[in-house]
Design an enzyme around this catalytic site. Structure first.
Site, PDB file in Angstrom:
ATOM      1  N   ASP A 151       0.815  -1.221   0.000  1.00 15.67           N
ATOM      2  CA  ASP A 151       0.000   0.000   0.000  1.00 15.67           C
ATOM      3  C   ASP A 151       0.845   1.267   0.000  1.00 15.67           C
ATOM      4  O   ASP A 151       0.481   2.279   0.580  1.00 15.67           O
ATOM      5  CB  ASP A 151      -0.964   0.011   1.198  1.00 15.67           C
ATOM      6  CG  ASP A 151      -1.852  -1.218   1.191  1.00 15.67           C
ATOM      7  OD1 ASP A 151      -2.375  -1.551   0.117  1.00 15.67           O
ATOM      8  OD2 ASP A 151      -2.009  -1.849   2.253  1.00 15.67           O
TER       9      ASP A 151
ATOM     10  N   HIS B 183      -4.948  -2.064  -5.654  1.00 14.64           N
ATOM     11  CA  HIS B 183      -4.360  -0.812  -6.102  1.00 14.64           C
ATOM     12  C   HIS B 183      -5.504   0.172  -6.312  1.00 14.64           C
ATOM     13  O   HIS B 183      -6.527  -0.195  -6.867  1.00 14.64           O
ATOM     14  CB  HIS B 183      -3.701  -0.985  -7.469  1.00 14.64           C
ATOM     15  CG  HIS B 183      -2.385  -1.664  -7.427  1.00 14.64           C
ATOM     16  ND1 HIS B 183      -1.468  -1.490  -6.419  1.00 14.64           N
ATOM     17  CD2 HIS B 183      -1.808  -2.495  -8.311  1.00 14.64           C
ATOM     18  CE1 HIS B 183      -0.393  -2.204  -6.695  1.00 14.64           C
ATOM     19  NE2 HIS B 183      -0.571  -2.830  -7.826  1.00 14.64           N
TER      20      HIS B 183
HETATM   21  P1  GDP Z   1      -0.885   0.236  -3.534  1.00 13.73           P
HETATM   22  O1  GDP Z   1      -1.489  -1.032  -3.013  1.00 13.73           O
HETATM   23  O2  GDP Z   1       0.572   0.322  -3.266  1.00 13.73           O
HETATM   24  O3  GDP Z   1      -1.208   0.513  -4.948  1.00 13.73           O
HETATM   25  O4  GDP Z   1      -1.535   1.412  -2.705  1.00 13.73           O
HETATM   26  P2  GDP Z   1      -3.078   1.569  -2.312  1.00 13.73           P
HETATM   27  O5  GDP Z   1      -3.835   1.928  -3.531  1.00 13.73           O
HETATM   28  O6  GDP Z   1      -3.536   0.439  -1.502  1.00 13.73           O
HETATM   29  O7  GDP Z   1      -2.982   2.807  -1.332  1.00 13.73           O
HETATM   30  C1  GDP Z   1      -2.531   4.021  -1.746  1.00 13.73           C
HETATM   31  C2  GDP Z   1      -3.604   5.070  -1.462  1.00 13.73           C
HETATM   32  O8  GDP Z   1      -3.025   6.339  -1.353  1.00 13.73           O
HETATM   33  C3  GDP Z   1      -4.634   5.205  -2.559  1.00 13.73           C
HETATM   34  O9  GDP Z   1      -5.869   5.532  -1.992  1.00 13.73           O
HETATM   35  C4  GDP Z   1      -4.118   6.366  -3.401  1.00 13.73           C
HETATM   36  O10 GDP Z   1      -5.111   7.044  -4.109  1.00 13.73           O
HETATM   37  C5  GDP Z   1      -3.498   7.226  -2.350  1.00 13.73           C
HETATM   38  N1  GDP Z   1      -2.335   7.984  -2.779  1.00 13.73           N
HETATM   39  C6  GDP Z   1      -1.349   7.584  -3.607  1.00 13.73           C
HETATM   40  N2  GDP Z   1      -0.395   8.540  -3.688  1.00 13.73           N
HETATM   41  C7  GDP Z   1      -0.776   9.544  -2.879  1.00 13.73           C
HETATM   42  C8  GDP Z   1      -0.197  10.812  -2.505  1.00 13.73           C
HETATM   43  O11 GDP Z   1       0.878  11.195  -2.945  1.00 13.73           O
HETATM   44  N3  GDP Z   1      -0.897  11.559  -1.619  1.00 13.73           N
HETATM   45  C9  GDP Z   1      -2.083  11.177  -1.098  1.00 13.73           C
HETATM   46  N4  GDP Z   1      -2.670  11.985  -0.223  1.00 13.73           N
HETATM   47  N5  GDP Z   1      -2.653  10.014  -1.413  1.00 13.73           N
HETATM   48  C10 GDP Z   1      -2.013   9.196  -2.302  1.00 13.73           C
HETATM   49 MG    MG Z   2      -2.900  -1.717  -1.772  1.00 10.42          MG
END
Ligand code: GDP
Ligand code: MG
Length: 422
Positions: free
Chosen positions: A12, A40
């Protein structure tokens, strides 16, 4: 160019959005491990998408998406995920989605087994997502799993399934549950097999040709370094290899060599489920960070555990991933803090170390916290120069501490909310 995009931490980290951002330059995006146990989240002009199984490149029209042999695929979930996207106007065809004939099918009884075991464990549970991932990987290595290619031979698959169920039902009955019926399984395989069959193909052959003709391929990991079955916080890991070195193997081109590995690392820590999490915050401090970062599971909605940036864990993550560059994500989330805690070392049995331990030593580790000045508001910044001095200092401090160049810093969830560092 063969590039892996991988997580440095517990998962995440924001891999989905970074893949969405960086995938523009790539012809092909591959998923190489895991199943629908993680999610994601990608936000772009078409809407907000949660992807559990499909590679993030599916949201770009010209990108070919691969689901590799290293994956375990619940084809019912995949069918629903595809429908959710096509309903929003995303086009999914055998030209832009290719599923490896060697990928493993995650069946309803894997989910059942996962749930029965978690319930049996009660408070000793591992924090499984209850989607059958550990049981299906176990069956793969027991050589009693269904592969995608079996869906082309339903008569033979019925015979195979009959044998498998004799074995599986020993376990199912052992939990006091009714036997899994052959007809029920075959009906499920017929229904969802029909939905995914057009996409099943010789992915290795396709990728070999793509490499030969110099096409740009990106490998997209799900879950972070610390969830790798071998190098993560075992047994609180995933059941697959999340590391970049596995990307060519799990995608279908084991002989290929990566040109670059991009590590996605979060500006603070979060962790889903059980297991040692040295930097964990509690109470109001945790609530504030969880709310600021929106730290609730994309796949399950579970509140994530949160904590300070963890230098020993992140440096270890960078090392095992072999990261060449880092994308630091969610820096904007820290803006509300007056001073920012950073875990610079662990104290284990009275000794201070910057090495990341495993097993019982990790369970006993306590964080050594230092405080950095609050970074101020970075959400509107689009160049590094625009960052407040304290934010620059925080980024440079982390870069130095983990020993890897930070090239991108994201300051918001939208596609353009990031800066590139020279
Ligand atoms: P992944 O599993 O690594 O793809 O990550 P997730 O999607 O589970 O969690 C990442 C969350 O953080 C998502 O809700 C994204 O929209 C959000 N997100 C990603 N980059 C940023 C950022 O730079 N700032 C903020 N505030 N939110 C972000
Ligand atoms: Mg995730």
């Amino acid at each position: 160019m063969l590039t892996a995009i991988v997580g440095i931490n517990w998962g995440d980290e924001g891999k989905g959005r970074m893949v969405d951002l960086l995938s523009e330059k790539y012809d092909i995006i591959c998923r190489y491990q895991g199943g629908n146990n993680a999610g994601h989240t990608v936000i772009n002009e078409k809407g907000r998408f949660v992807l559990n199984l499909l590679p993030s490149g599916i949201l770009r029209e010209t990108t070919v998406n691969i689901m590799g042999n290293g994956m375990v695929v619940d084809i019912e979930h995949l069918t629903n995920e595809m429908k959710a996207l096509t309903d929003k106007g995303i086009s999914i065809t055998p030209d832009n989605l290719k599923i490896s004939e060697k990928a493993i099918v995650c069946l309803p009884y894997h989910k059942l087994q996962d749930i029965m075991e978690e319930d049996r464990l009660k408070d000793k549970k591992f924090g499984s997502t209850r989607r059958g991932i550990a049981p299906v990987y176990a069956d793969k290595y027991m050589k009693k799993a269904v592969r995608m290619e079996d869906l082309f031979h339903m008569d033979e698959l019925r015979e195979k399934m009959e044998e498998i169920l004799k074995w599986k039902n020993i376990t199912v009955k052992g939990y006091g549950h009714d036997e899994v019926a052959l007809d029920e399984m075959m009906n499920w395989l017929e229904e969802y097999g029909a939905a995914v069959r057009p996409f099943i193909t010789d992915v290795s052959g396709y990728l070999e040709k793509a490499v030969e003709s110099g096409r740009d391929i990106m490998f997209e990991a799900q879950l972070g370094a610390l969830r790798d079955i071998d190098f993560g916080i075992y047994p609180y890991t995933s059941s697959s290899q999340t590391l970049a070195a596995y990307a060519p193997i799990g995608s279908g081109i084991p002989g290929a060599k990566l040109d670059e590995t991009v590590g996605i690392m979060k500006a603070y820590s979060s962790c889903v489920g059980e297991g040692p999490f040295t930097v964990e915050m509690f109470g109001e401090e945790a609530d504030a960070l969880r709310t600021a970062g929106g730290e609730y599971g994309a796949a399950t909605g579970r509140p994530r555990r949160v904590g300070a940036f963890d230098v020993p864990a992140s440096r270890y993550g960078v090392k095992v991933q072999g990261a060449d560059i880092i994308a630091l994500t969610k820096l904007d989330v820290l803006s509300y803090m007056d001073r920012i805690p950073v875990c610079v070392a662990y104290e284990i049995d009275g000794e201070v170390t910057t090495e990341f331990p495993t097993g019982e030593r990790l369970n006993r580790a306590k964080p050594v916290i230092e405080y950095m000045e609050g970074i101020g508001d970075v959400s509107k910044c689009r160049t590094f120069d625009e960052f407040p001095e304290a934010a620059k200092k925080y980024v440079r401090f982390i870069e130095n501490a983990v020993g890897c160049r930070i090239k991108y810093v994201s300051v918001g969830a939208e596609r353009d909310e990031y800066v590139v560092l020279d």
